[in-house]
Design a protein around this motif. Sequence first.
Motif, PDB file in Angstrom:
ATOM      1  N   ASN A 188      10.838  59.180  -8.477  1.00 14.65           N
ATOM      2  CA  ASN A 188      10.375  60.476  -7.985  1.00 14.65           C
ATOM      3  C   ASN A 188       9.106  60.912  -8.714  1.00 14.65           C
ATOM      4  O   ASN A 188       8.611  60.236  -9.623  1.00 14.65           O
ATOM      5  CB  ASN A 188      11.497  61.531  -8.049  1.00 14.65           C
ATOM      6  N   VAL A 189       8.595  62.070  -8.328  1.00 14.44           N
ATOM      7  CA  VAL A 189       7.306  62.558  -8.837  1.00 14.44           C
ATOM      8  C   VAL A 189       7.292  62.700 -10.356  1.00 14.44           C
ATOM      9  O   VAL A 189       6.261  62.540 -11.006  1.00 14.44           O
ATOM     10  CB  VAL A 189       6.972  63.912  -8.162  1.00 14.44           C
ATOM     11  N   GLU A 190       8.469  62.989 -10.928  1.00 11.97           N
ATOM     12  CA  GLU A 190       8.501  63.321 -12.352  1.00 11.97           C
ATOM     13  C   GLU A 190       8.192  62.127 -13.248  1.00 11.97           C
ATOM     14  O   GLU A 190       7.708  62.297 -14.362  1.00 11.97           O
ATOM     15  CB  GLU A 190       9.872  63.896 -12.720  1.00 11.97           C
ATOM     16  N   PHE A 191       8.494  60.912 -12.769  1.00  8.60           N
ATOM     17  CA  PHE A 191       8.273  59.729 -13.606  1.00  8.60           C
ATOM     18  C   PHE A 191       6.783  59.579 -13.926  1.00  8.60           C
ATOM     19  O   PHE A 191       6.378  59.494 -15.088  1.00  8.60           O
ATOM     20  CB  PHE A 191       8.820  58.487 -12.896  1.00  8.60           C
ATOM     21  N   TYR A 192       5.954  59.596 -12.870  1.00  2.24           N
ATOM     22  CA  TYR A 192       4.514  59.419 -13.119  1.00  2.24           C
ATOM     23  C   TYR A 192       3.844  60.715 -13.584  1.00  2.24           C
ATOM     24  O   TYR A 192       2.764  60.671 -14.176  1.00  2.24           O
ATOM     25  CB  TYR A 192       3.832  58.790 -11.903  1.00  2.24           C
ATOM     26  N   THR A 193       4.489  61.846 -13.349  1.00  5.36           N
ATOM     27  CA  THR A 193       4.000  63.081 -13.968  1.00  5.36           C
ATOM     28  C   THR A 193       3.990  62.916 -15.483  1.00  5.36           C
ATOM     29  O   THR A 193       3.004  63.243 -16.159  1.00  5.36           O
ATOM     30  CB  THR A 193       4.932  64.262 -13.619  1.00  5.36           C
ATOM     31  N   ALA A 194       5.102  62.411 -16.005  1.00  2.53           N
ATOM     32  CA  ALA A 194       5.210  62.241 -17.461  1.00  2.53           C
ATOM     33  C   ALA A 194       4.095  61.345 -17.985  1.00  2.53           C
ATOM     34  O   ALA A 194       3.431  61.662 -18.979  1.00  2.53           O
ATOM     35  CB  ALA A 194       6.581  61.653 -17.802  1.00  2.53           C
ATOM     36  N   LEU A 195       3.859  60.224 -17.291  1.00  2.00           N
ATOM     37  CA  LEU A 195       2.843  59.286 -17.772  1.00  2.00           C
ATOM     38  C   LEU A 195       1.438  59.867 -17.656  1.00  2.00           C
ATOM     39  O   LEU A 195       0.588  59.666 -18.522  1.00  2.00           O
ATOM     40  CB  LEU A 195       2.958  57.978 -16.983  1.00  2.00           C
ATOM     41  N   LEU A 196       1.192  60.609 -16.577  1.00  2.00           N
ATOM     42  CA  LEU A 196      -0.145  61.200 -16.380  1.00  2.00           C
ATOM     43  C   LEU A 196      -0.413  62.289 -17.420  1.00  2.00           C
ATOM     44  O   LEU A 196      -1.469  62.309 -18.069  1.00  2.00           O
ATOM     45  CB  LEU A 196      -0.267  61.783 -14.972  1.00  2.00           C
ATOM     46  N   LEU A 197       0.547  63.206 -17.576  1.00  2.00           N
ATOM     47  CA  LEU A 197       0.304  64.314 -18.500  1.00  2.00           C
ATOM     48  C   LEU A 197       0.232  63.822 -19.946  1.00  2.00           C
ATOM     49  O   LEU A 197      -0.554  64.323 -20.747  1.00  2.00           O
ATOM     50  CB  LEU A 197       1.375  65.403 -18.329  1.00  2.00           C
ATOM     51  N   GLU A 198       1.020  62.785 -20.266  1.00  2.00           N
ATOM     52  CA  GLU A 198       0.926  62.209 -21.612  1.00  2.00           C
ATOM     53  C   GLU A 198      -0.458  61.593 -21.822  1.00  2.00           C
ATOM     54  O   GLU A 198      -1.071  61.763 -22.884  1.00  2.00           O
ATOM     55  CB  GLU A 198       2.004  61.146 -21.810  1.00  2.00           C
ATOM     56  N   ALA A 199      -0.973  60.893 -20.795  1.00  2.00           N
ATOM     57  CA  ALA A 199      -2.302  60.274 -20.917  1.00  2.00           C
ATOM     58  C   ALA A 199      -3.386  61.336 -21.109  1.00  2.00           C
ATOM     59  O   ALA A 199      -4.447  61.055 -21.656  1.00  2.00           O
ATOM     60  CB  ALA A 199      -2.593  59.420 -19.687  1.00  2.00           C
ATOM     61  N   LEU A 200      -3.103  62.570 -20.661  1.00  2.00           N
ATOM     62  CA  LEU A 200      -4.068  63.669 -20.838  1.00  2.00           C
ATOM     63  C   LEU A 200      -3.811  64.431 -22.141  1.00  2.00           C
ATOM     64  O   LEU A 200      -4.359  65.518 -22.345  1.00  2.00           O
ATOM     65  CB  LEU A 200      -3.993  64.618 -19.643  1.00  2.00           C
ATOM     66  N   SER A 201      -2.953  63.873 -22.999  1.00  2.00           N
ATOM     67  CA  SER A 201      -2.628  64.461 -24.313  1.00  2.00           C
ATOM     68  C   SER A 201      -1.957  65.821 -24.218  1.00  2.00           C
ATOM     69  O   SER A 201      -2.098  66.654 -25.124  1.00  2.00           O
ATOM     70  CB  SER A 201      -3.881  64.566 -25.207  1.00  2.00           C
ATOM     71  N   ILE A 202      -1.262  66.072 -23.123  1.00  2.00           N
ATOM     72  CA  ILE A 202      -0.502  67.312 -23.011  1.00  2.00           C
ATOM     73  C   ILE A 202       0.872  67.065 -23.624  1.00  2.00           C
ATOM     74  O   ILE A 202       1.534  66.072 -23.289  1.00  2.00           O
ATOM     75  CB  ILE A 202      -0.388  67.752 -21.529  1.00  2.00           C
TER      76      ILE A 202
END
Length: 356
Positions: A297-311
């Motif tokens: 679901n959306v949350e899996f890649y949300t985690a990876l994207l936001l982590e890559a943005l240092s959030i």
Amino acid sequence: MEAGLEDVIAARTVLSDVDGQAGRLIIRGASLDSLVGVESFESVCARLWAGFSPDLPADLPAALGRARAEVWREVDDLDDRLAALPPVEALRGLMARLADGEDTATALRVVAAPAVFTGAVLRRAQGLAPVHPDPGSGHAADLLRMISGAPPTPAQAAALDAYLVTVIDHGLNASTFAARVAASTRAGLVSAALAGISALKGPLHGGAPGPVIDMLDAIATPEHARAWLEAALDGGDRLMGFGHRVYRVRDPRADALKAAIRRLGADQGRLALGEAVEAAALEILRSRKPDRALETNVEFYTALLLEALSIPPSAFTCIFAAGRVAGWTAHAWEQVATGRLIRPQSIYVGPVPAAA
Ligand code: ACO
């Protein structure tokens, strides 16, 4: 009636459509694919709002920038007790201080608020001074700058913009339904957004990406994925970032976000580990639950994207709210336009008083 109301149609909407069998998401007549990476968050917000208020600004990016500067004054009220709460609860507390209303100015403040308050809350918790919004900046770029204190690269701003568009609206999900219920009482757009945030923060809805990071941390390397995931399921846990109430195929937002991470080039964080964990999880879920389509679901890649943005993971739900708030306000307006209070019935199954 199902306990989760999945068999109940509770609204007619022109805002978005989730086709769970085809894996397709329509936002105001456009497919998600045609919007992500093409239109800005402000542009898609304008699409959602079109026709719902008589005085919508012609230049929404500028109006939203001014609204960010306006809500900044609430940051002065960010006391130590509020700042010590989990970021999404501190955000909710600050948003609760906004004056309520149903007009366009209130809608702009409500949409501006999560972007401004998230950075302020995170920085205060680290003992840093909050960063004032830049009304001339794009919304996504300003959000990132108010968190880190430095302007993001164009690629980083584009990645967050893609994220905000990806999550901007999604049918009658739990938080949007909560927002519509509050709006139907004519409580106002601030109250609708507060209802939305309160429903969003649970781990079964918008609170899942933080636990996805915990899972990736615990797995650490691709070769540990299978054993860790099997043990989690043996222990009765659900795998965060998998499964969805509506999608019976892959959530189209997962691929939109994966593509946005790829566009970050060298700064794509733990995408390789994420892909390995995803592949192992899908294989295991298919063998354990062959009759239940459990996909990413959306949350899996949300985690990876936001982590890559240092959030920081503690703020992931706040960033989700920063996107979804545009949908909540549009749904609130649409609900108000029906003129009908949402008030379903329940079936009483408790004891009845004995006859005298
Ligand atoms: N991991 C393992 N098993 C799962 C998962 C999962 N992620 N999701 C569902 N299942 C299992 C359930 O245990 C259940 O098994 P059972 O029939 O043997 O009891 C079966 O699949 C069906 O489960 P439901 O709860 O009926 O599925 P539902 O559609 O209600 O759940 C939900 C959807 C809540 C998202 C669920 O898949 C879940 O908990 N996922 C993990 C949390 C998560 O990723 N949340 C974010 C969702 S996306 C969003 O809200 C933005």
